[in-house]
Design an enzyme around this catalytic site. Sequence first.
Site, short mmCIF file in Angstrom:
data_model
loop_
_atom_site.label_atom_id
_atom_site.label_comp_id
_atom_site.label_asym_id
_atom_site.label_seq_id
_atom_site.Cartn_x
_atom_site.Cartn_y
_atom_site.Cartn_z
N SER A 10 -0.14 79.09 52.96
CA SER A 10 0.65 79.08 51.74
C SER A 10 2.13 79.34 52.00
O SER A 10 2.96 79.11 51.14
CB SER A 10 0.12 80.16 50.77
OG SER A 10 0.25 81.44 51.35
N CYS A 72 -4.94 80.70 55.93
CA CYS A 72 -4.60 81.32 54.65
C CYS A 72 -5.89 81.83 54.06
O CYS A 72 -6.86 81.07 53.89
CB CYS A 72 -3.96 80.30 53.71
SG CYS A 72 -3.70 80.90 52.02
N ASN A 73 -5.96 83.12 53.79
CA ASN A 73 -7.20 83.72 53.31
C ASN A 73 -7.58 83.20 51.93
O ASN A 73 -8.76 82.93 51.66
CB ASN A 73 -7.07 85.23 53.28
CG ASN A 73 -7.08 85.84 54.67
OD1 ASN A 73 -8.13 86.24 55.17
ND2 ASN A 73 -5.93 85.91 55.30
N GLU A 151 7.95 86.83 52.51
CA GLU A 151 8.64 85.55 52.38
C GLU A 151 10.15 85.73 52.22
O GLU A 151 10.92 84.83 52.54
CB GLU A 151 8.07 84.76 51.19
CG GLU A 151 6.66 84.25 51.38
CD GLU A 151 6.54 83.07 52.32
OE1 GLU A 151 7.48 82.26 52.38
OE2 GLU A 151 5.52 82.97 53.03
N CYS A 184 -4.80 88.83 54.66
CA CYS A 184 -3.82 87.79 54.36
C CYS A 184 -3.00 87.60 55.62
O CYS A 184 -2.59 88.59 56.24
CB CYS A 184 -2.93 88.20 53.18
SG CYS A 184 -1.55 87.07 52.88
N HIS A 186 -0.06 86.85 56.02
CA HIS A 186 1.29 87.42 55.92
C HIS A 186 1.31 88.89 56.35
O HIS A 186 2.33 89.39 56.84
CB HIS A 186 1.80 87.34 54.48
CG HIS A 186 2.26 85.98 54.05
ND1 HIS A 186 1.38 84.96 53.79
CD2 HIS A 186 3.51 85.49 53.83
CE1 HIS A 186 2.05 83.88 53.42
NE2 HIS A 186 3.35 84.18 53.43
#
Length: 275
Positions: A10, A72-73, A151, A184, A186
């Site tokens: 994502s 991406c989870n 992000e 996740c 990230h």
Amino acid sequence: MKRAIGVIDSGVGGLTVVSELMRQLPKEKLIYVGDTARCPYGPRSKEEVQQFTWEMVDFLLEKDIKMLVVACNTATAFTLDSLKKHLSIPVIGVIQPGARAAIKFTKNNCIGIIGTEGTIRSHAYTDALKNIKAELDIYAKACPMFVPMVEQGIMEGPKAIQVVKEALLPMMKQKQMDTLILGCTHYPLLKSTIQSVVGTNVTLISSSEETARETSTILEMQHLLNHTEVFPIHQFYTTGDLEMFMQISERIFKERNLQMITIKKAVLHQMQDSK
């Protein structure tokens, strides 16, 4: 097999999986698509996540990839079964590898899971863990502020610590929890901050290493490994801000040669038919 491995996420989080793939499979070419323009996926509906995921997949299929890694989870939770059903190439996600790693490391069977709202809502990690070991005590919590923070390039410092503390305070009351799944891709970018908040007695699990190991195993079993001695030029695509993507890429790959990577803007064609 000189065809590339496709990796989707994502946003920038999947680069943590890419970094591990590059380490474990240095001869494999990687083509990465990060949908930063529409990140985060966590608050989105299942239908939106499925649509966006298929748009990234269609983009990669045009490049004749030999395998797909869903880094991406949220996308793994909502689309993995459909992708496996409709694609003729091997497809793996990040949830099963992460669950196996957590079970390997826990000593008291008390595991925490943090992830996006979509991942936690799907119960995908809980189901994966329980299917392997039913007697686990599991604590799951959504942390919707983490992805937007990453992000924006905020991964450490006072603001990051404050956001992480506020999010994890309820879980920190579970004194017996000895393992925490970073559910996740990230979240490993916040690993040092998260570790400082939860303490050194809690083992943090990132699925990146296990996912790369599983990728290697599948490629070998299906005779898809690249045996050439020439090291590849990887291709990275982002749907959003190119400069921010490059800045975060440089932080993730600080110990790697960025000359081996080309970073471009991706234009995804909207999916016409429902998969």
